[in-house]
Design a protein around this motif. Structure first.
Motif, PDB file in Angstrom:
ATOM      1  N   GLN A  39      54.524   4.080  26.843  1.00 56.16           N
ATOM      2  CA  GLN A  39      53.097   4.046  26.549  1.00 56.16           C
ATOM      3  C   GLN A  39      52.603   5.396  26.040  1.00 56.16           C
ATOM      4  O   GLN A  39      51.772   5.468  25.126  1.00 56.16           O
ATOM      5  CB  GLN A  39      52.331   3.616  27.801  1.00 56.16           C
ATOM      6  N   HIS A  63      54.401   7.512  24.396  1.00 51.73           N
ATOM      7  CA  HIS A  63      54.934   7.654  23.046  1.00 51.73           C
ATOM      8  C   HIS A  63      54.039   6.933  22.034  1.00 51.73           C
ATOM      9  O   HIS A  63      53.710   7.464  20.979  1.00 51.73           O
ATOM     10  CB  HIS A  63      56.354   7.090  23.006  1.00 51.73           C
ATOM     11  N   VAL A  64      53.601   5.726  22.385  1.00 56.95           N
ATOM     12  CA  VAL A  64      52.721   4.966  21.501  1.00 56.95           C
ATOM     13  C   VAL A  64      51.386   5.681  21.326  1.00 56.95           C
ATOM     14  O   VAL A  64      50.811   5.718  20.237  1.00 56.95           O
ATOM     15  CB  VAL A  64      52.498   3.546  22.060  1.00 56.95           C
ATOM     16  N   GLU A  68      58.728   6.162  13.816  1.00 51.76           N
ATOM     17  CA  GLU A  68      57.726   5.204  13.357  1.00 51.76           C
ATOM     18  C   GLU A  68      57.847   3.846  14.029  1.00 51.76           C
ATOM     19  O   GLU A  68      57.176   2.896  13.658  1.00 51.76           O
ATOM     20  CB  GLU A  68      57.823   5.036  11.839  1.00 51.76           C
ATOM     21  N   GLN A  69      58.695   3.704  15.042  1.00 49.76           N
ATOM     22  CA  GLN A  69      58.899   2.433  15.715  1.00 49.76           C
ATOM     23  C   GLN A  69      58.364   2.401  17.150  1.00 49.76           C
ATOM     24  O   GLN A  69      58.846   1.619  17.960  1.00 49.76           O
ATOM     25  CB  GLN A  69      60.387   2.086  15.757  1.00 49.76           C
ATOM     26  N   PRO A  70      57.386   3.197  17.519  1.00 47.06           N
ATOM     27  CA  PRO A  70      56.980   3.242  18.924  1.00 47.06           C
ATOM     28  C   PRO A  70      56.442   1.919  19.443  1.00 47.06           C
ATOM     29  O   PRO A  70      56.672   1.562  20.604  1.00 47.06           O
ATOM     30  CB  PRO A  70      55.901   4.332  18.955  1.00 47.06           C
ATOM     31  N   GLU A  71      55.724   1.163  18.607  1.00 48.18           N
ATOM     32  CA  GLU A  71      55.118  -0.073  19.086  1.00 48.18           C
ATOM     33  C   GLU A  71      56.186  -1.115  19.413  1.00 48.18           C
ATOM     34  O   GLU A  71      56.053  -1.868  20.376  1.00 48.18           O
ATOM     35  CB  GLU A  71      54.146  -0.623  18.044  1.00 48.18           C
ATOM     36  N   ARG A  72      57.258  -1.154  18.610  1.00 44.73           N
ATOM     37  CA  ARG A  72      58.345  -2.089  18.903  1.00 44.73           C
ATOM     38  C   ARG A  72      59.002  -1.736  20.232  1.00 44.73           C
ATOM     39  O   ARG A  72      59.301  -2.624  21.040  1.00 44.73           O
ATOM     40  CB  ARG A  72      59.380  -2.069  17.776  1.00 44.73           C
ATOM     41  N   ARG A 115      57.616  -0.119  22.771  1.00 46.14           N
ATOM     42  CA  ARG A 115      56.693  -0.442  23.853  1.00 46.14           C
ATOM     43  C   ARG A 115      56.665  -1.940  24.126  1.00 46.14           C
ATOM     44  O   ARG A 115      56.667  -2.378  25.287  1.00 46.14           O
ATOM     45  CB  ARG A 115      55.289   0.053  23.512  1.00 46.14           C
ATOM     46  N   ALA A 116      56.673  -2.726  23.054  1.00 44.12           N
ATOM     47  CA  ALA A 116      56.628  -4.179  23.215  1.00 44.12           C
ATOM     48  C   ALA A 116      57.874  -4.687  23.928  1.00 44.12           C
ATOM     49  O   ALA A 116      57.792  -5.559  24.811  1.00 44.12           O
ATOM     50  CB  ALA A 116      56.483  -4.848  21.852  1.00 44.12           C
ATOM     51  N   GLU A 157      57.655  -3.692  27.609  1.00 46.58           N
ATOM     52  CA  GLU A 157      56.679  -4.498  28.339  1.00 46.58           C
ATOM     53  C   GLU A 157      57.179  -5.925  28.546  1.00 46.58           C
ATOM     54  O   GLU A 157      56.936  -6.539  29.590  1.00 46.58           O
ATOM     55  CB  GLU A 157      55.341  -4.504  27.588  1.00 46.58           C
TER      56      GLU A 157
END
Length: 286
Positions: A168, A170-171, A246-250, A252-253, A256
């Motif tokens: 989180q 990182h995002v 550039e992949q932080p959201e992936r 995090r997803a 989670e």
């Protein structure tokens, strides 16, 4: 075949409660056992250590050689290591430090053991500074298999909580990169999860199926949950091996998603199995 120098030191250390003679006499020495990155076999080495900032710190110096030592490459692949310190033996998570923390710890180590400064001067590589994180002291006595299950679940939850917080951050942009610290904790969590589930699938669940046939449906459901969580874990490990800034959201997803499934699985397992496991002593009697 003659016994190697390292093996002589290891044998002397274990025979004398952590005390050795020769070039290490009077020094602070521990034994570190890593799992081979390729072989999967245990590999033990004697290492000097320094206590600093409340941490146990070792340096991957290899005497100033141009390449990192094998034990360091092993712990990057398998962060959970075994430490022997005096008469103590405990599992640890090996975490290489970075940035300002690495510089601060290395400077402290050199003040105590100046030879590491000489090793750094011999090589162009930055000598890795590794913290061996001690496990939290168990808060409850383990008397039954139910207690042992809760102990394992507590460790898994703690590691997962740490990984979620780091993902989180990182995002949110509070971490410039994933960092070795998060990576090591994430891999340690995945390694611990795999070991825990294998033990359940190979030993605990079959034994329960024989002694408590009424749990057959529950055990089948738990086995399927193991497989689903295992697939997510494998995706996460693959992502960690190739993730870019550039992949932080992936990331995090994925974290989670695994966290939600694992938390539901742990809660279900505890509700369904703890009553049966409470009557089974641990360690086993006889």
């Amino acid at each position: 075949m003659p016994i190697s120098f390292n093996q002589n030191v290891i044998d002397e250390f274990r025979a004398n409660g952590g005390k050795v003679g020769g070039p290490f006499e009077g020094g602070d020495l521990l034994l570190l056992t890593t799992t081979g990155a390729r072989s999967g076999q245990p590999h033990t080495v004697p290492l000097g250590y320094v206590r600093e900032e409340g941490e146990l710190v070792v340096i991957a110096s290899a005497g100033g050689a141009p390449d990192d030592p094998h034990w360091y490459r092993n712990l990057l692949a398998n962060p959970v290591v075994r430490v022997e310190l005096g008469t103590e033996t405990f599992d640890s998570i090996a975490v290489p430090t970075e940035g300002a923390r690495r510089e601060r710890l290395f400077a402290a180590v050199v003040r105590i053991a100046p030879g590491y400064g000489d090793y750094q001067a011999r090589t162009e590589r930055e000598l890795p500074v590794v913290v061996l994180e001690r496990p939290e002291t168990p808060t409850r006595e383990v008397l039954s298999l139910a207690d042992k299950l809760l102990e394992a679940h507590t460790w898994l939850r703690a590691q997962l909580r740490y990984v979620r917080e780091e993902a989180q951050a990182h995002v949110a942009g509070r971490r410039a990169s994933l960092g070795l610290q998060m990576r090591q904790h994430c891999l340690a969590f995945c390694e611990g999860l795999t070991h825990h589930h294998r033990g359940e699938d190979a030993a605990i669940f079959p034994a329960l199926a024989r002694s408590h046939p009424e749990l057959a449906g529950t055990l089948d459901a738990l086995g399927e949950q193991h497989r689903a969580i295992g697939r997510i874990k494998d995706e996460l490990v693959a992502l960690l091996a190739a993730v870019e800034a550039e992949q932080p959201e992936r990331l995090r997803a994925d974290v989670e998603r695994m966290a939600a499934e694992l938390e539901a699985h742990l809660a279900y397992e505890e509700a369904e199995l703890l009553p049966a496991l409470a009557g089974i002593p641990f360690p086993p009697v006889g």
